[in-house]
Design a protein around this motif. Structure first.
Motif, PDB file in Angstrom:
ATOM      1  N   TYR A 245       6.165  -8.597 -10.347  1.00 24.03           N
ATOM      2  CA  TYR A 245       5.931  -7.253 -10.177  1.00 24.03           C
ATOM      3  C   TYR A 245       4.569  -6.948 -10.657  1.00 24.03           C
ATOM      4  O   TYR A 245       4.095  -5.952 -10.010  1.00 24.03           O
ATOM      5  N   ILE A 246       4.036  -7.246 -11.705  1.00 26.71           N
ATOM      6  CA  ILE A 246       2.743  -7.061 -12.035  1.00 26.71           C
ATOM      7  C   ILE A 246       1.638  -7.509 -10.889  1.00 26.71           C
ATOM      8  O   ILE A 246       0.887  -6.756 -10.577  1.00 26.71           O
ATOM      9  N   ILE A 247       1.906  -8.525 -10.577  1.00 29.04           N
ATOM     10  CA  ILE A 247       0.948  -8.934  -9.450  1.00 29.04           C
ATOM     11  C   ILE A 247       1.244  -7.973  -8.298  1.00 29.04           C
ATOM     12  O   ILE A 247      -0.058  -7.714  -7.358  1.00 29.04           O
ATOM     13  N   TRP A 248       2.290  -7.855  -8.039  1.00 29.25           N
ATOM     14  CA  TRP A 248       2.557  -6.743  -6.876  1.00 29.25           C
ATOM     15  C   TRP A 248       1.782  -5.513  -6.947  1.00 29.25           C
ATOM     16  O   TRP A 248       1.007  -4.824  -6.011  1.00 29.25           O
ATOM     17  N   ILE A 249       1.933  -4.929  -8.129  1.00 29.06           N
ATOM     18  CA  ILE A 249       1.425  -3.635  -8.472  1.00 29.06           C
ATOM     19  C   ILE A 249      -0.171  -3.809  -8.318  1.00 29.06           C
ATOM     20  O   ILE A 249      -0.887  -2.889  -7.823  1.00 29.06           O
ATOM     21  N   VAL A 250      -0.892  -4.887  -9.359  1.00 34.29           N
ATOM     22  CA  VAL A 250      -2.231  -4.953  -9.086  1.00 34.29           C
ATOM     23  C   VAL A 250      -2.843  -5.081  -7.661  1.00 34.29           C
ATOM     24  O   VAL A 250      -3.884  -4.326  -7.290  1.00 34.29           O
ATOM     25  N   THR A 251      -2.044  -5.834  -6.953  1.00 34.56           N
ATOM     26  CA  THR A 251      -2.405  -6.272  -5.489  1.00 34.56           C
ATOM     27  C   THR A 251      -2.372  -4.787  -4.603  1.00 34.56           C
ATOM     28  O   THR A 251      -3.327  -4.487  -3.986  1.00 34.56           O
ATOM     29  N   ASN A 252      -1.254  -4.245  -4.770  1.00 32.24           N
ATOM     30  CA  ASN A 252      -1.028  -2.944  -4.058  1.00 32.24           C
ATOM     31  C   ASN A 252      -2.029  -1.859  -4.304  1.00 32.24           C
ATOM     32  O   ASN A 252      -2.429  -0.994  -3.546  1.00 32.24           O
ATOM     33  N   THR A 253      -2.526  -1.894  -5.600  1.00 36.81           N
ATOM     34  CA  THR A 253      -3.420  -0.798  -5.997  1.00 36.81           C
ATOM     35  C   THR A 253      -4.848  -1.181  -5.718  1.00 36.81           C
ATOM     36  O   THR A 253      -5.595  -0.081  -5.102  1.00 36.81           O
ATOM     37  N   LEU A 254      -5.216  -2.207  -5.905  1.00 30.51           N
ATOM     38  CA  LEU A 254      -6.557  -2.945  -5.341  1.00 30.51           C
ATOM     39  C   LEU A 254      -6.869  -2.908  -3.915  1.00 30.51           C
ATOM     40  O   LEU A 254      -8.048  -2.452  -3.538  1.00 30.51           O
ATOM     41  N   LEU A 255      -6.016  -3.489  -3.203  1.00 33.02           N
ATOM     42  CA  LEU A 255      -6.043  -3.894  -1.660  1.00 33.02           C
ATOM     43  C   LEU A 255      -5.761  -2.430  -0.754  1.00 33.02           C
ATOM     44  O   LEU A 255      -6.335  -2.128  -0.012  1.00 33.02           O
ATOM     45  N   PHE A 256      -4.685  -1.654  -1.238  1.00 31.12           N
ATOM     46  CA  PHE A 256      -4.351  -0.654  -0.400  1.00 31.12           C
ATOM     47  C   PHE A 256      -4.463   0.924  -0.906  1.00 31.12           C
ATOM     48  O   PHE A 256      -4.286   1.897  -0.403  1.00 31.12           O
ATOM     49  N   GLY A 257      -5.034   0.787  -2.316  1.00 32.82           N
ATOM     50  CA  GLY A 257      -5.025   1.845  -2.910  1.00 32.82           C
ATOM     51  C   GLY A 257      -4.112   2.878  -3.421  1.00 32.82           C
ATOM     52  O   GLY A 257      -4.212   3.958  -3.548  1.00 32.82           O
ATOM     53  N   ALA A 258      -2.835   2.098  -3.433  1.00 27.77           N
ATOM     54  CA  ALA A 258      -1.636   2.923  -3.754  1.00 27.77           C
ATOM     55  C   ALA A 258      -1.905   3.293  -5.351  1.00 27.77           C
ATOM     56  O   ALA A 258      -2.251   2.610  -6.101  1.00 27.77           O
TER      57      ALA A 258
END
Length: 327
Positions: A245-258
């Protein structure tokens, strides 16, 4: 002739004792090739159980009794009786007459054939609710899956034990006891007898659901460490998914700006993990509490009276309990 002891733990059973004695007497008369001792263990009853037992003994010297200093519970009352049973074999039976004494001669026949533990298994259980039957069946199925010994299902304490089984049980001096599991743990040659269990002859059951749940916890913690392993496994699973879940949050924030969800998601995770931690601590606490109680090394029970004589309880070896009688 060989001597057989019929062990009867009793707690507030004044309404049924005379009826029990009469039925036991008929059974004893049908087996003239053996001598019998009926040993009552009064587990701190608050009614007239003790006085009735004394009256029975006045008429029949083949009856003995132990009067414990207080209510220690049925599991302790049974080991107290086993410590003082004189027979070459011991037959344990409840005082409420749900287990028929008329099955005793058949138990003796199998004992004569060489079986060490002849136990009665219930085909039906009269007078019990469907929920109690279902919860009991579910518990034993669960216990059988998580333990390494074959726990007997639909069996109680009604059984005949050879002297070597009795001596084996006397060596187990645990203060928190689950005797049904101990019967299986000691092994030896066993034989099953099927019977239909009756309703109580009189009086009320002493086993409410709170006490049954407590007994179930005793059974699980006495014969398996599976809950500890399960809590550790569950912690590993939660940690793994938390990492994903941590990886998903970091990836979603950095790559997609969510944007990262705030208070609701944070509280959900905190409360969930807090619940898991408290559950794990509770499981550890159950086992730690057992260790704490065992390290005290207190005697399992104290005797107030043994066959009309006041007992003087002295410190004895933990593996060999003796009664010192003050004359």
């Amino acid at each position: 002739m060989n001597l057989l002891t019929i062990l009867v733990p009793a707690y507030n059973e004044e309404d049924v004792l005379q009826q029990l004695y009469d039925r036991l007497n008929k059974v004893i008369s049908s087996v003239p090739s053996y001598q019998f001792e009926i040993l009552f263990v009064n587990d701190g009853s608050k009614d007239h159980t003790l006085s009735i037992i004394k009256k029975i003994r006045e008429r029949d010297k083949g009856v003995s009794y132990l009067n414990l200093s207080r209510n220690f519970g049925k599991e302790i009352a049974m080991i107290a009786g086993l410590d003082h049973a004189k027979g070459d074999a011991v037959i344990i039976i409840d005082a409420d007459l749900q287990d028929p004494p008329e099955l005793i001669p058949e138990m003796i026949k199998y004992w004569e054939m060489g079986y060490d533990d002849v136990y009665a298994k219930r085909k039906s259980r009269s007078g019990e609710s469907w929920f109690k039957k279902w919860s009991s069946s579910t518990f034993y199925k669960l216990l059988q899956k998580i333990t390494k010994i074959p726990i007997q299902e639909n069996t109680g304490d009604f059984r005949l034990l050879d002297r070597r089984c009795v001596e084996a049980l006397k060596q187990i001096r645990e203060t928190q006891r689950y005797t049904k599991g101990m019967f299986s743990w000691i092994g030896y040659h066993k034989m099953e007898l099927l019977f239909d269990r009756d309703s109580r002859a009189a009086g009320e059951t002493k086993w409410n659901y709170a006490r049954l749940v407590d007994l179930a916890i005793e059974g699980i913690t006495s014969f398996t460490t599976a809950p500890l392993r399960l809590s550790a496994l569950f912690g590993c699973v939660v940690s793994f998914f938390s990492f994903i879940y941590i990886i998903w949050i970091v990836t979603n924030t950095l790559l997609f700006g969510a944007s990262v969800a705030g208070y609701p998601s944070l509280m959900t995770v905190v409360l969930f993990l807090g619940g898991i931690q408290l559950l794990s601590l509770g499981i550890i606490g159950e086992y730690l509490g057992r260790i704490f109680n065992e390290t005290k090394r207190r005697p399992l029970y104290l005797i107030d009276e043994y066959n009309n004589q006041k007992a003087l309880n002295r410190n004895t070896d933990i593996a060999e309990v003796k009664t010192f009688v003050h004359h």
